[in-house]
Design a protein around this motif. Structure first.
Motif, PDB file in Angstrom:
ATOM      1  N   GLU A  24     102.997 128.896 118.043  1.00  0.00           N
ATOM      2  CA  GLU A  24     102.344 129.751 119.010  1.00  0.00           C
ATOM      3  C   GLU A  24     101.299 130.344 118.210  1.00  0.00           C
ATOM      4  OE1 GLU A  24     104.362 132.670 121.208  1.00  0.00           O
ATOM      5  OE2 GLU A  24     105.700 131.030 122.326  1.00  0.00           O
ATOM      6  N   LYS A  26      97.052 131.554 117.071  1.00  0.00           N
ATOM      7  CA  LYS A  26      95.586 132.142 117.546  1.00  0.00           C
ATOM      8  C   LYS A  26      94.777 131.945 116.370  1.00  0.00           C
ATOM      9  CE  LYS A  26      97.054 135.028 121.272  1.00  0.00           C
ATOM     10  NZ  LYS A  26      97.166 136.570 121.885  1.00  0.00           N
ATOM     11  N   THR A  27      93.558 132.033 116.558  1.00  0.00           N
ATOM     12  CA  THR A  27      92.533 131.982 115.399  1.00  0.00           C
ATOM     13  C   THR A  27      92.646 133.609 114.973  1.00  0.00           C
ATOM     14  OG1 THR A  27      90.720 132.673 116.838  1.00  0.00           O
ATOM     15  CG2 THR A  27      91.168 130.408 116.377  1.00  0.00           C
ATOM     16  N   ASP A  31      91.141 133.906 119.318  1.00  0.00           N
ATOM     17  CA  ASP A  31      91.478 133.099 120.501  1.00  0.00           C
ATOM     18  C   ASP A  31      92.667 132.196 120.441  1.00  0.00           C
ATOM     19  OD1 ASP A  31      88.519 133.802 121.298  1.00  0.00           O
ATOM     20  OD2 ASP A  31      87.842 132.773 119.465  1.00  0.00           O
ATOM     21  N   ARG A  32      92.908 131.866 121.610  1.00  0.00           N
ATOM     22  CA  ARG A  32      93.855 131.022 121.841  1.00  0.00           C
ATOM     23  C   ARG A  32      93.733 129.797 121.253  1.00  0.00           C
ATOM     24  NH1 ARG A  32      94.925 127.666 126.199  1.00  0.00           N
ATOM     25  NH2 ARG A  32      93.355 128.869 127.365  1.00  0.00           N
ATOM     26  N   LEU A  33      94.609 129.081 120.297  1.00  0.00           N
ATOM     27  CA  LEU A  33      94.293 127.783 119.596  1.00  0.00           C
ATOM     28  C   LEU A  33      95.484 126.690 119.945  1.00  0.00           C
ATOM     29  CD1 LEU A  33      93.044 126.264 117.215  1.00  0.00           C
ATOM     30  CD2 LEU A  33      94.687 127.400 115.602  1.00  0.00           C
ATOM     31  N   GLU A  34      95.062 125.800 120.132  1.00  0.00           N
ATOM     32  CA  GLU A  34      96.258 124.577 120.157  1.00  0.00           C
ATOM     33  C   GLU A  34      96.017 123.457 119.382  1.00  0.00           C
ATOM     34  OE1 GLU A  34      97.574 121.112 123.580  1.00  0.00           O
ATOM     35  OE2 GLU A  34      96.078 122.694 124.159  1.00  0.00           O
ATOM     36  N   ILE A  56      90.272 125.305 121.179  1.00  0.00           N
ATOM     37  CA  ILE A  56      90.004 126.723 121.145  1.00  0.00           C
ATOM     38  C   ILE A  56      89.773 127.441 122.567  1.00  0.00           C
ATOM     39  CG2 ILE A  56      88.824 128.653 119.979  1.00  0.00           C
ATOM     40  CD1 ILE A  56      88.529 126.857 117.696  1.00  0.00           C
ATOM     41  N   ASP A  57      90.449 128.090 123.131  1.00  0.00           N
ATOM     42  CA  ASP A  57      90.448 128.574 124.358  1.00  0.00           C
ATOM     43  C   ASP A  57      90.319 127.356 125.316  1.00  0.00           C
ATOM     44  OD1 ASP A  57      90.722 131.314 123.873  1.00  0.00           O
ATOM     45  OD2 ASP A  57      88.655 131.696 123.598  1.00  0.00           O
ATOM     46  N   ASN A  58      89.302 126.994 125.746  1.00  0.00           N
ATOM     47  CA  ASN A  58      89.179 125.853 126.943  1.00  0.00           C
ATOM     48  C   ASN A  58      88.414 124.669 126.204  1.00  0.00           C
ATOM     49  OD1 ASN A  58      90.736 126.954 128.912  1.00  0.00           O
ATOM     50  ND2 ASN A  58      88.981 128.238 129.604  1.00  0.00           N
TER      51      ASN A  58
END
Length: 428
Positions: A24, A26-27, A31-34, A56-58
């Motif tokens: 799990e 994040k940057t 920002d949400r990071l996958e 990063i996000d969407n």
């Protein structure tokens, strides 16, 4: 959580490559990071990983990954001025101490790499180990089958490591395979102690000159001993020594030769049978059999035919001598022994076959090289003996060469992250 102490970049790269980080993520900007694809390791100049994909996000980004211990290493290495790093889409760091940007000033998202302290402690334990191999105190935990499975990769790697040296010599010799083979064979005849003078001798006396005298063993010895500088060590000597000097004096002028320095040869602490004088005489006997030995090797159908090419003995003078002008206590025929022949096949014949097969696009020759290793018995030396004590017994030269590669190129350099055993212990 991440380790409280700084870890080497190669460890951080290993964590990234094998997705051993906390999932799990994040940057640093929140920002949400996958991580869709962590990319492929780059072993040349430039970013550490190519062709990665992240979300990063969407938004999905495709590009490169750079990994540092400290984010400020980006500035220290000058990447902010290097366009080769403009395609970096994520800066992966253990210590996010600064923000970084591309050459045009646009910021690069950063990931604070987090991983289990257990991984760091296991790796530090290996790095700090003072034993024969870093994992010696944990080696018993590993199924020996794991090591057996890695032998093929290690053996191919060992042969490929020798490719560069052979190709460099081949280039120096204008793609003359016989000359190249002769030089590498000569170096092998010196073992480690006299490898350099043997190599210098071969370079000072081309096989093309020796080939003109291949039918006369005495002249071959005169050329080799003369150019070795060993005929200049004494002014007087026995009849054979004087005759060699006289013959060399004529051949020296005929070919415009230049001898190497005789003091380069080492005799101290060598078994008499391995004295350079005996080894030079045996090399002369091999050339007496054929000056185009590599061509004969390509024609050999099996291991026995190869072995027969090296089954030679030094001239009769050496039956009663180990050095010039000194009679030995008893008469001993100076035949090239099984161990010496095996060393020559393993260290000269097989690598040359492998490289020749690769250069000439003949996979069958590369396969033959590997098959020969499987047919030869395992080498006997201190390294293989120590592996045996640890429970890994080499059953063939293929396996003993693989174990030498493992010890010298991984264990000695503590490249545990690139070793199947080290990687297993890291996560256990």
């Amino acid at each position: 959580m991440s380790s409280p102490f700084n870890m080497p970049e190669e460890f951080l790269q290993y964590i990234w490559e094998n997705r051993l980080f906390i999932t799990e993520v994040k940057t640093e900007a929140g920002d949400r990071l996958e991580i869709i694809d962590q990319g492929k390791r780059n072993t040349d100049a430039g970013p550490d990983f190519f062709n990665a994909r992240i979300r990063i996000d969407n938004t999905i980004w495709a590009g490169n990954i750079e990994i540092h211990q400290k984010a400020s290493d980006w500035l220290k290495h000058g990447h902010q001025k290097d366009k080769a790093y403009d395609n970096v889409i994520l800066h992966v760091v253990e210590s996010p101490d600064v923000e970084v940007s591309r050459t045009d000033g646009t910021p690069i998202p950063a990931l604070h790499l987090q991983y289990s302290e257990k991984l760091a402690n296991n790796y530090r334990h290996l790095l700090d180990s003072k034993t024969w191999i870093p994992c010696e105190d944990q080696f018993h935990k590993i199924d020996p089958v794991l090591l057996q499975l890695g032998f093929n990769r290690l053996m191919i790697e060992r042969l490929e490591n020798k490719t560069g040296e052979i190709l460099a010599k081949l280039k120096q010799n204008n793609n003359d395979w016989n000359e190249t083979f002769y030089q590498i064979l000569a170096r092998t005849f010196g073992f480690k102690v006299n490898a350099l003078p043997f190599e210098l001798l071969a370079k000072s006396l081309p096989i093309s000159i020796l080939g003109k005298h291949k039918d006369n063993l005495f002249q071959l010895e005169a050329l080799l001993f003369g150019n070795s500088g060993l005929l200049n060590q004494q002014l007087l000597g026995d009849d054979y020594y004087i005759r060699l000097r006289e013959e060399y004096s004529f051949l020296y002028k005929k070919y415009g030769l230049k001898a190497i320095e005789g003091h380069l040869w080492k005799f101290l602490r060598l078994r008499p049978v391995n004295f350079p004088t005996v080894r030079i005489a045996q090399l002369a006997a091999i050339i007496h059999g054929s000056d185009t030995l590599f061509s004969k090797i390509l024609e050999a159908k099996n291991l026995q035919e190869l072995t027969d090419l090296f089954r030679v003995k030094a001239s009769d003078y050496w039956d009663t001598h180990y050095n010039f002008n000194k009679l030995s206590k008893r008469k001993v025929s100076k035949e090239l022994g099984d161990t010496s022949i095996q060393i020559a096949i393993i260290n000269v014949v097989i690598p040359m076959l492998f490289v020749y097969g690769e250069r000439q696009n003949k996979p069958a020759l590369k396969n033959r090289a590997l098959e020969l290793l499987e047919q030869l018995p395992a080498e006997k030396n201190s390294i293989i003996g120590k592996w045996s004590e640890l429970g890994i017994k080499a059953r063939s030269a293929f396996e003993s060469q693989a174990l030498l590669q493992l010890k010298n190129n991984y264990c000695e350099q503590k490249k545990c992250l690139n070793c199947q055993i080290g990687a297993k212990l890291l996560t256990s």
